[in-house]
Design a protein around this motif. Structure first.
Motif, PDB file in Angstrom:
ATOM      1  N   ARG A 177      -6.548  -2.541  -1.188  1.00  0.00           N
ATOM      2  CA  ARG A 177      -6.329  -3.233   0.081  1.00  0.00           C
ATOM      3  C   ARG A 177      -6.367  -2.245   1.244  1.00  0.00           C
ATOM      4  O   ARG A 177      -6.987  -2.485   2.271  1.00  0.00           O
ATOM      5  N   THR A 178      -5.709  -1.111   1.091  1.00  0.00           N
ATOM      6  CA  THR A 178      -5.674  -0.102   2.145  1.00  0.00           C
ATOM      7  C   THR A 178      -7.071   0.405   2.476  1.00  0.00           C
ATOM      8  O   THR A 178      -7.445   0.524   3.644  1.00  0.00           O
ATOM      9  N   CYS A 179      -7.861   0.687   1.467  1.00  0.00           N
ATOM     10  CA  CYS A 179      -9.236   1.158   1.694  1.00  0.00           C
ATOM     11  C   CYS A 179     -10.093   0.067   2.303  1.00  0.00           C
ATOM     12  O   CYS A 179     -10.950   0.350   3.142  1.00  0.00           O
ATOM     13  N   TYR A 180      -9.878  -1.168   1.888  1.00  0.00           N
ATOM     14  CA  TYR A 180     -10.637  -2.272   2.471  1.00  0.00           C
ATOM     15  C   TYR A 180     -10.367  -2.359   3.973  1.00  0.00           C
ATOM     16  O   TYR A 180     -11.296  -2.481   4.776  1.00  0.00           O
TER      17      TYR A 180
ATOM     18  N   PHE B 201     -17.935  -7.438  -1.350  1.00  0.00           N
ATOM     19  CA  PHE B 201     -16.544  -7.596  -1.740  1.00  0.00           C
ATOM     20  C   PHE B 201     -15.928  -8.733  -0.940  1.00  0.00           C
ATOM     21  O   PHE B 201     -16.036  -8.765   0.288  1.00  0.00           O
ATOM     22  N   ALA B 202     -15.327  -9.678  -1.638  1.00  0.00           N
ATOM     23  CA  ALA B 202     -14.649 -10.792  -0.991  1.00  0.00           C
ATOM     24  C   ALA B 202     -13.144 -10.585  -1.163  1.00  0.00           C
ATOM     25  O   ALA B 202     -12.611 -10.789  -2.256  1.00  0.00           O
ATOM     26  N   PRO B 203     -12.455 -10.151  -0.114  1.00  0.00           N
ATOM     27  CA  PRO B 203     -11.031  -9.868  -0.248  1.00  0.00           C
ATOM     28  C   PRO B 203     -10.219 -11.139  -0.453  1.00  0.00           C
ATOM     29  O   PRO B 203     -10.596 -12.202   0.057  1.00  0.00           O
ATOM     30  N   PRO B 204      -9.129 -11.038  -1.190  1.00  0.00           N
ATOM     31  CA  PRO B 204      -8.223 -12.187  -1.295  1.00  0.00           C
ATOM     32  C   PRO B 204      -7.745 -12.585   0.097  1.00  0.00           C
ATOM     33  O   PRO B 204      -7.642 -11.739   0.996  1.00  0.00           O
ATOM     34  N   LEU B 205      -7.456 -13.843   0.292  1.00  0.00           N
ATOM     35  CA  LEU B 205      -7.067 -14.345   1.622  1.00  0.00           C
ATOM     36  C   LEU B 205      -5.898 -13.578   2.226  1.00  0.00           C
ATOM     37  O   LEU B 205      -5.870 -13.324   3.413  1.00  0.00           O
TER      38      LEU B 205
END
Length: 188
Positions: free
Chosen positions: A116-119, A145-149
């Motif tokens: 998450r931090t890198c995203y 990459f599709a991040p979680p909501l």
């Protein structure tokens, strides 16, 4: 099985169609123009070209990571993009003007996973995180990459937008809306 970076590079270089859409600007990826390309800050794994809306070329820098995408890789890709921007600006200064689109550099980092931090760092650096998978036959697939909501923090951003440090932007947005006769997008 996790392939080596060289195996990933070979797969992408020989099959450029594996690279998914990089943006929402309707870029048409044209293919690779160099691999292991030396610039002042290091070696770019893959350097490509895409055609943009104006009909001109945009550069595409791709950095590969065998494992998880990390902050070091993001910084590395960002340095490479800066080098390519300097090259394009030099061409524009010395040979004739290039459009903003022609000097735009799209940057993608391809890895096995991303935190998450890198995203969030990638989004701030305008780097497109892509993930690869390997099928049973050893074939590679690459996807956006599709991040979680919950990773995007929209509720928190909306809350912060009403904080005191942003008062002048809120007031300016209201002035702009009234001048343009446009209602704000969210319900009051």
């Amino acid at each position: 099985m996790i392939p080596t970076e060289l195996a990933l590079e070979n797969a992408l270089y020989s099959q450029p169609w594996l690279l998914p859409s990089l943006d929402d600007y309707r870029l048409m990826f044209d293919g690779w123009i160099a691999r292991q390309y030396s610039v002042p800050s290091g070696r770019i794994d893959l350097l490509g070209r895409a055609w943009n809306l104006t009909g001109g070329p945009s550069a595409v820098v791709v950095e590969l990571k065998r494992g998880a995408i990390d902050e070091k890789t993001l910084c590395q890709a960002s340095r490479y993009a800066a080098d390519i921007r300097h090259v394009l600006e030099t061409i524009s200064d010395e040979e004739g003007p290039l459009t903003i689109w022609e000097t735009k550099v799209f940057v993608a980092v391809i890895g096995y996973s991303i935190s998450r931090t890198c995203y969030m760092a990638a989004m701030g650096m305008e780097i497109i995180p892509l993930l690869y998978t390997v099928n049973d036959n050893g074939g590679v697939a690459v996807s956006r990459f599709a991040p979680p909501l919950g990773w995007r923090n929209w509720d928190r951003y909306e809350q912060l937008s009403q904080d005191r440090p942003f008062e002048s932007w809120v007031e300016r947005a209201k002035v702009n809306s009234s001048e343009l006769g446009v209602a704000p997008w969210r319900m009051q």
